[in-house]
Design a protein around this motif. Structure first.
Motif, PDB file in Angstrom:
ATOM      1  N   GLU A 107      26.782  24.217  39.612  1.00 32.76           N
ATOM      2  CA  GLU A 107      27.050  24.938  40.823  1.00 32.76           C
ATOM      3  C   GLU A 107      28.596  25.193  41.159  1.00 32.76           C
ATOM      4  O   GLU A 107      29.088  26.291  41.625  1.00 32.76           O
ATOM      5  CB  GLU A 107      26.432  24.091  42.123  1.00 32.76           C
ATOM      6  N   HIS A 108      29.393  24.468  41.012  1.00 30.53           N
ATOM      7  CA  HIS A 108      30.883  24.540  41.169  1.00 30.53           C
ATOM      8  C   HIS A 108      31.612  25.426  40.256  1.00 30.53           C
ATOM      9  O   HIS A 108      32.549  26.063  40.595  1.00 30.53           O
ATOM     10  CB  HIS A 108      31.646  23.072  41.303  1.00 30.53           C
ATOM     11  N   SER A 109      30.714  25.843  39.156  1.00 36.07           N
ATOM     12  CA  SER A 109      31.261  26.661  38.273  1.00 36.07           C
ATOM     13  C   SER A 109      30.764  28.174  38.321  1.00 36.07           C
ATOM     14  O   SER A 109      31.615  29.233  38.082  1.00 36.07           O
ATOM     15  CB  SER A 109      30.940  26.485  36.893  1.00 36.07           C
ATOM     16  N   LYS A 110      29.704  28.341  39.194  1.00 37.76           N
ATOM     17  CA  LYS A 110      29.341  29.612  39.306  1.00 37.76           C
ATOM     18  C   LYS A 110      29.965  30.598  40.067  1.00 37.76           C
ATOM     19  O   LYS A 110      30.226  31.786  39.687  1.00 37.76           O
ATOM     20  CB  LYS A 110      27.682  29.564  40.202  1.00 37.76           C
ATOM     21  N   PRO A 111      30.846  30.188  41.242  1.00 37.40           N
ATOM     22  CA  PRO A 111      32.014  31.341  41.753  1.00 37.40           C
ATOM     23  C   PRO A 111      32.900  31.560  40.853  1.00 37.40           C
ATOM     24  O   PRO A 111      33.403  32.655  40.874  1.00 37.40           O
ATOM     25  CB  PRO A 111      32.416  30.620  42.746  1.00 37.40           C
ATOM     26  N   LEU A 112      33.319  30.689  39.857  1.00 39.61           N
ATOM     27  CA  LEU A 112      34.266  30.889  38.865  1.00 39.61           C
ATOM     28  C   LEU A 112      33.914  31.854  37.812  1.00 39.61           C
ATOM     29  O   LEU A 112      34.565  32.824  37.675  1.00 39.61           O
ATOM     30  CB  LEU A 112      34.769  29.617  38.075  1.00 39.61           C
ATOM     31  N   LEU A 113      32.605  31.962  37.597  1.00 41.59           N
ATOM     32  CA  LEU A 113      32.075  32.583  36.551  1.00 41.59           C
ATOM     33  C   LEU A 113      31.977  34.055  37.142  1.00 41.59           C
ATOM     34  O   LEU A 113      32.203  34.985  36.462  1.00 41.59           O
ATOM     35  CB  LEU A 113      30.835  32.399  35.994  1.00 41.59           C
ATOM     36  N   GLU A 114      31.614  34.223  38.396  1.00 43.15           N
ATOM     37  CA  GLU A 114      31.471  35.438  39.068  1.00 43.15           C
ATOM     38  C   GLU A 114      32.813  36.049  39.188  1.00 43.15           C
ATOM     39  O   GLU A 114      32.933  37.433  38.973  1.00 43.15           O
ATOM     40  CB  GLU A 114      30.915  35.122  40.487  1.00 43.15           C
ATOM     41  N   LYS A 115      33.874  35.218  39.545  1.00 44.16           N
ATOM     42  CA  LYS A 115      35.077  35.652  39.273  1.00 44.16           C
ATOM     43  C   LYS A 115      35.512  36.297  37.780  1.00 44.16           C
ATOM     44  O   LYS A 115      36.106  37.705  37.828  1.00 44.16           O
ATOM     45  CB  LYS A 115      36.347  34.732  39.451  1.00 44.16           C
ATOM     46  N   SER A 116      35.166  35.733  36.860  1.00 40.88           N
ATOM     47  CA  SER A 116      35.328  36.219  35.445  1.00 40.88           C
ATOM     48  C   SER A 116      34.516  37.700  35.331  1.00 40.88           C
ATOM     49  O   SER A 116      35.075  38.602  34.630  1.00 40.88           O
ATOM     50  CB  SER A 116      34.795  35.286  34.408  1.00 40.88           C
ATOM     51  N   LEU A 117      33.034  37.617  35.770  1.00 37.44           N
ATOM     52  CA  LEU A 117      32.454  38.685  35.643  1.00 37.44           C
ATOM     53  C   LEU A 117      33.020  39.897  36.628  1.00 37.44           C
ATOM     54  O   LEU A 117      33.207  41.027  35.904  1.00 37.44           O
ATOM     55  CB  LEU A 117      30.937  38.473  36.575  1.00 37.44           C
ATOM     56  N   LYS A 118      33.537  39.754  37.624  1.00 41.61           N
ATOM     57  CA  LYS A 118      34.379  40.784  38.348  1.00 41.61           C
ATOM     58  C   LYS A 118      35.633  41.348  37.624  1.00 41.61           C
ATOM     59  O   LYS A 118      35.969  42.343  37.531  1.00 41.61           O
ATOM     60  CB  LYS A 118      34.834  40.217  39.650  1.00 41.61           C
ATOM     61  N   SER A 119      36.529  40.281  37.035  1.00 48.18           N
ATOM     62  CA  SER A 119      37.828  40.686  36.568  1.00 48.18           C
ATOM     63  C   SER A 119      37.481  41.253  35.253  1.00 48.18           C
ATOM     64  O   SER A 119      38.263  42.042  34.803  1.00 48.18           O
ATOM     65  CB  SER A 119      38.485  39.658  36.037  1.00 48.18           C
ATOM     66  N   PHE A 120      36.316  40.952  34.157  1.00 51.55           N
ATOM     67  CA  PHE A 120      36.388  41.227  32.759  1.00 51.55           C
ATOM     68  C   PHE A 120      35.180  42.251  32.747  1.00 51.55           C
ATOM     69  O   PHE A 120      35.003  42.886  31.479  1.00 51.55           O
ATOM     70  CB  PHE A 120      36.499  40.216  31.865  1.00 51.55           C
ATOM     71  N   GLY A 121      34.130  42.444  33.684  1.00 52.46           N
ATOM     72  CA  GLY A 121      33.137  43.030  33.640  1.00 52.46           C
ATOM     73  C   GLY A 121      31.890  42.322  32.761  1.00 52.46           C
ATOM     74  O   GLY A 121      30.817  42.915  32.669  1.00 52.46           O
ATOM     75  N   SER A 122      32.341  40.981  32.335  1.00 54.41           N
ATOM     76  CA  SER A 122      31.229  40.143  31.721  1.00 54.41           C
ATOM     77  C   SER A 122      31.933  39.050  31.791  1.00 54.41           C
ATOM     78  O   SER A 122      32.955  38.922  31.976  1.00 54.41           O
ATOM     79  CB  SER A 122      30.925  40.945  30.162  1.00 54.41           C
ATOM     80  N   ILE A 123      31.016  37.953  31.171  1.00 51.93           N
ATOM     81  CA  ILE A 123      31.588  36.656  31.065  1.00 51.93           C
ATOM     82  C   ILE A 123      32.178  36.263  29.746  1.00 51.93           C
ATOM     83  O   ILE A 123      31.042  36.512  28.913  1.00 51.93           O
ATOM     84  CB  ILE A 123      30.403  35.531  31.784  1.00 51.93           C
ATOM     85  N   PRO A 124      33.412  36.377  29.631  1.00 54.41           N
ATOM     86  CA  PRO A 124      33.791  35.887  28.239  1.00 54.41           C
ATOM     87  C   PRO A 124      33.260  34.575  27.688  1.00 54.41           C
ATOM     88  O   PRO A 124      33.210  33.522  28.341  1.00 54.41           O
ATOM     89  CB  PRO A 124      35.413  35.692  28.421  1.00 54.41           C
ATOM     90  N   ASN A 125      33.030  34.586  26.170  1.00 56.48           N
ATOM     91  CA  ASN A 125      32.303  33.499  25.747  1.00 56.48           C
ATOM     92  C   ASN A 125      33.468  32.137  26.290  1.00 56.48           C
ATOM     93  O   ASN A 125      32.615  31.010  26.525  1.00 56.48           O
ATOM     94  CB  ASN A 125      32.091  33.351  24.351  1.00 56.48           C
TER      95      ASN A 125
END
Length: 71
Positions: free
Chosen positions: A14-32
């Motif tokens: 749960e605590h990682s989900k907003p961080l992954l959303e930030k990655s998705l917004k910044s990069f257009g995908s979630i880097p591995n």
């Protein structure tokens, strides 16, 4: 050899989900790398903070992107 989980927005803690959303917004995908680090929200948050600080340095765009061919 170790196997690492590539987390998604659905599988991440749960605590990682907003961080992954930030990655998705910044990069257009979630880097591995981010998907792996999501297993530990503190690690992913620290990495994102370090990246943000690095982007504020006086390095030029080529230096920030590791394009050493220009040197």
């Amino acid at each position: 050899m170790s196997d690492f989980t590539l987390h998604t927005l659905d599988s991440a803690p749960e605590h990682s989900k907003p961080l992954l959303e930030k990655s998705l917004k910044s990069f257009g995908s979630i880097p591995n790398l981010h998907a792996v680090m999501a297993a530990s929200p503190a690690v992913l948050e620290a990495y994102q903070n370090l990246h943000q600080l690095f982007m504020q340095t006086s390095f030029n765009a080529a230096e920030k992107n590791g394009d050493l061919a220009e040197y």
